[in-house]
Design a protein around this motif. Structure first.
Motif, PDB file in Angstrom:
ATOM      1  N   SER A  82      22.016  10.051 -11.323  1.00 25.90           N
ATOM      2  CA  SER A  82      22.219  11.080 -10.292  1.00 25.90           C
ATOM      3  C   SER A  82      21.197  10.920  -9.166  1.00 25.90           C
ATOM      4  N   ILE A 127      22.878  17.152  -9.399  1.00 24.19           N
ATOM      5  CA  ILE A 127      21.701  17.810  -9.961  1.00 24.19           C
ATOM      6  C   ILE A 127      20.911  16.786 -10.775  1.00 24.19           C
ATOM      7  N   THR A 167      24.473  15.820 -16.043  1.00 24.07           N
ATOM      8  CA  THR A 167      25.712  15.562 -15.299  1.00 24.07           C
ATOM      9  C   THR A 167      26.870  15.549 -16.279  1.00 24.07           C
ATOM     10  N   ASP A 187      29.150   9.334  -9.542  1.00 20.51           N
ATOM     11  CA  ASP A 187      28.069   9.557 -10.499  1.00 20.51           C
ATOM     12  C   ASP A 187      28.715  10.165 -11.732  1.00 20.51           C
TER      13      ASP A 187
HETATM   14 MG    MG Z   1      23.043  12.659 -14.014  1.00 19.07          MG
END
Ligand code: MG
Ligand code: GDP
Length: 447
Positions: A230, A243, A251, A270
């Motif tokens: 991320s 985040i 995530t 992501d």
């Molecule tokens: Mg992540």
């Protein structure tokens, strides 16, 4: 060719804007304009006038308007454009006054379809109109605009002309068999065929990267939890989209970001870190990561490069082994350990300090756009065109095989004619009505 009816549509984007555009095209365009539009000055070709839109005795709007008589227009037939206030009501009212005066609502893409039908542009140029409007990056826009300007059409016509010359030569051989020209003809035709085939192949192959210009290059960031996926997404797109925490399994959904590398549209995904999870939501996230791998054009296999790879990294590698991969050794600010020596393309990064981000972008760009394609100035971005080119190459291959096996010149000429027709589908010369309809159906209204 002139259509009997006159069409109209809102050509500005839907929603509210300061000024809108209503377009009218067809034989009656100027009459319709003069019916609804009242100005102090008389109509004058291609001159913008100020005035009012009237519905009988009622003033509907105060507008600017312009009319073009003759065939030197976008559609190849008389056209008018009215610029009303860009709100829903003004636009609707002006449009319905235009309809009342005799125009019918246009179908999606009908203006451009008329331009094609009236010979103002060929099919590949017409298709480029929508590609240009929908372009998501500077390279996509450039290639669409080049196509719109006829770069591809010219190339195709050049190839067709050489085939036509060859056909003329072959036909002479067919017509005067007594002169025994066959051997000569073969000697002259073979090198040209080889050249035409190579050009066709290079063009068809350019779709490999050309499709990314239209659809975007899908880059999937994959790795076990907490390696910095991320953080990488955020660093690559320059935005805090995803985040980032020290908690594994942060995530859970796929986070997407569209970004531009040297004009190439890149779509980053992501994903949830791949691991066995007992958390139901995270497990769904992991499943989504696995299906994102399938769709990826490139996987950024991300590991914590400051420590040796572990069993969990190996498990992730198992899942992506067959994909085009760049190994990202992240957390380089904490040092580096040798990892996954089999993977040739590798970049050291630190999502925290920003080290290696440019190198990573370059590695992504280089996988999408190979050197051969950089050299080829015309890039095929349309699956239909790539398909036609492959058929073209196949027909030329058949012609070569026939020459080689000493088949009749008649047979050779049939294959060359087929090749000619296959690329004629790109410019629309040899394409059927059903395909034309399907192409324009996907256009936006008012274009
Ligand atoms: Mg992540
Ligand atoms: N030192 C260092 N820490 C990093 C780096 N990239 C990410 N981190 C940290 O590693 C943790 C996990 O990052 P995150 O991006 O959420 O990882 P993800 O689970 O793979 O998405 C966070 O505490 C980040 O601040 C890096 O390049 N260097």
């Amino acid at each position: 060719m002139q259509n009997s009816d006159t069409i109209c549509a809102v050509s500005s984007p839907p929603g509210v804007g300061a000024v809108g555009i209503i377009r009218i095209s067809g034989k009656a365009a100027i009459d319709i304009l003069n019916t609804v539009f009242h100005s102090n000055q008389p109509f004058s070709q291609a001159v913008m006038r100020h005035g009012f839109i009237m519905d009988g005795g009622t003033k509907l709007d105060e507008v600017m308007a312009v009319g073009f008589e003759g065939e030197k227009t976008y559609t190849g037939e008389p056209m008018a454009e009215i610029f009303p206030h860009g709100g829903r009501m003004p636009m609707m009212q002006v449009l319905s006054a235009v309809e009342k005066a005799g125009a019918r609502p246009a179908e999606p893409g009908e203006f451009t379809k008329r331009a094609f039908m009236n010979g103002k542009m060929d099919l590949s140029e017409a298709e480029a109109v929508m590609d240009y409007i929908g372009a998501v990056s500077s390279l996509s826009a450039k290639s669409a605009f080049d196509q719109l300007e006829g770069a591809l059409s010219q190339k195709i016509r050049g190839m067709q002309n050489r085939l036509t010359d060859m056909l003329a030569m072959i036909e002479a051989g067919i017509e005067y068999p007594e002169e025994d020209l066959e051997h000569d003809i073969k000697g002259k035709a073979m090198p040209v065929l080889a050249e035409l085939m190579a050009e066709g192949r290079a063009l068809a192959d350019s779709f490999e990267s050309g499709r990314f210009l239209k659809e975007g290059f899908n880059v999937c960031i994959i790795g076990k939890p907490n390696v910095g996926k991320s953080s990488l997404l955020n660093a690559l797109t320059g935005k805090e989209r995803a985040i980032v925490t020290e908690v594994e399994g942060t995530t859970r959904d796929i986070i997407e970001g569209l970004y531009d590398i040297q004009g190439l549209p890149v779509r980053y995904f992501d994903t949830a870190g791949i691991r066995e999870s007992h958390d139901a939501v995270e497990a769904i996230g992991v499943d989504r990561s696995l299906s994102a791998i399938e769709k990826a054009d490139l996987v950024l296999f991300t590991v914590d490069g400051s420590v040796p790879a572990d069993e969990r990294d190996n498990k992730v590698y198992e899942k992506i082994k067959d994909k085009k991969t760049v190994l990202v050794l992240n957390k380089s600010d904490r040092g580096t350990k040798e990892n996954f020596p089999d993977i040739k393309t590798r970049v050291l990064t630190s999502a925290v300090t920003g080290e290696g981000m440019e190198a990573l972008e370059q590695a992504i760009y280089d996988t999408a756009v190979t050197h051969q394609e950089k050299a080829e100035s015309i890039v095929i971005t349309n699956a239909r065109h790539a398909h036609c080119l492959n058929d073209y190459v196949n027909s030329l291959e058949a012609a070569v095989a026939e020459f080689e096996s000493g088949a009749d010149l008649e047979c050779v000429s049939i294959d060359i004619r087929d090749a000619w027709n296959h690329i004629g589908e790109i410019t629309g010369e040899t394409v059927g009505e059903a395909i034309i309809d399907r192409i324009f159906e996907n256009f936006c209204l008012g274009k």
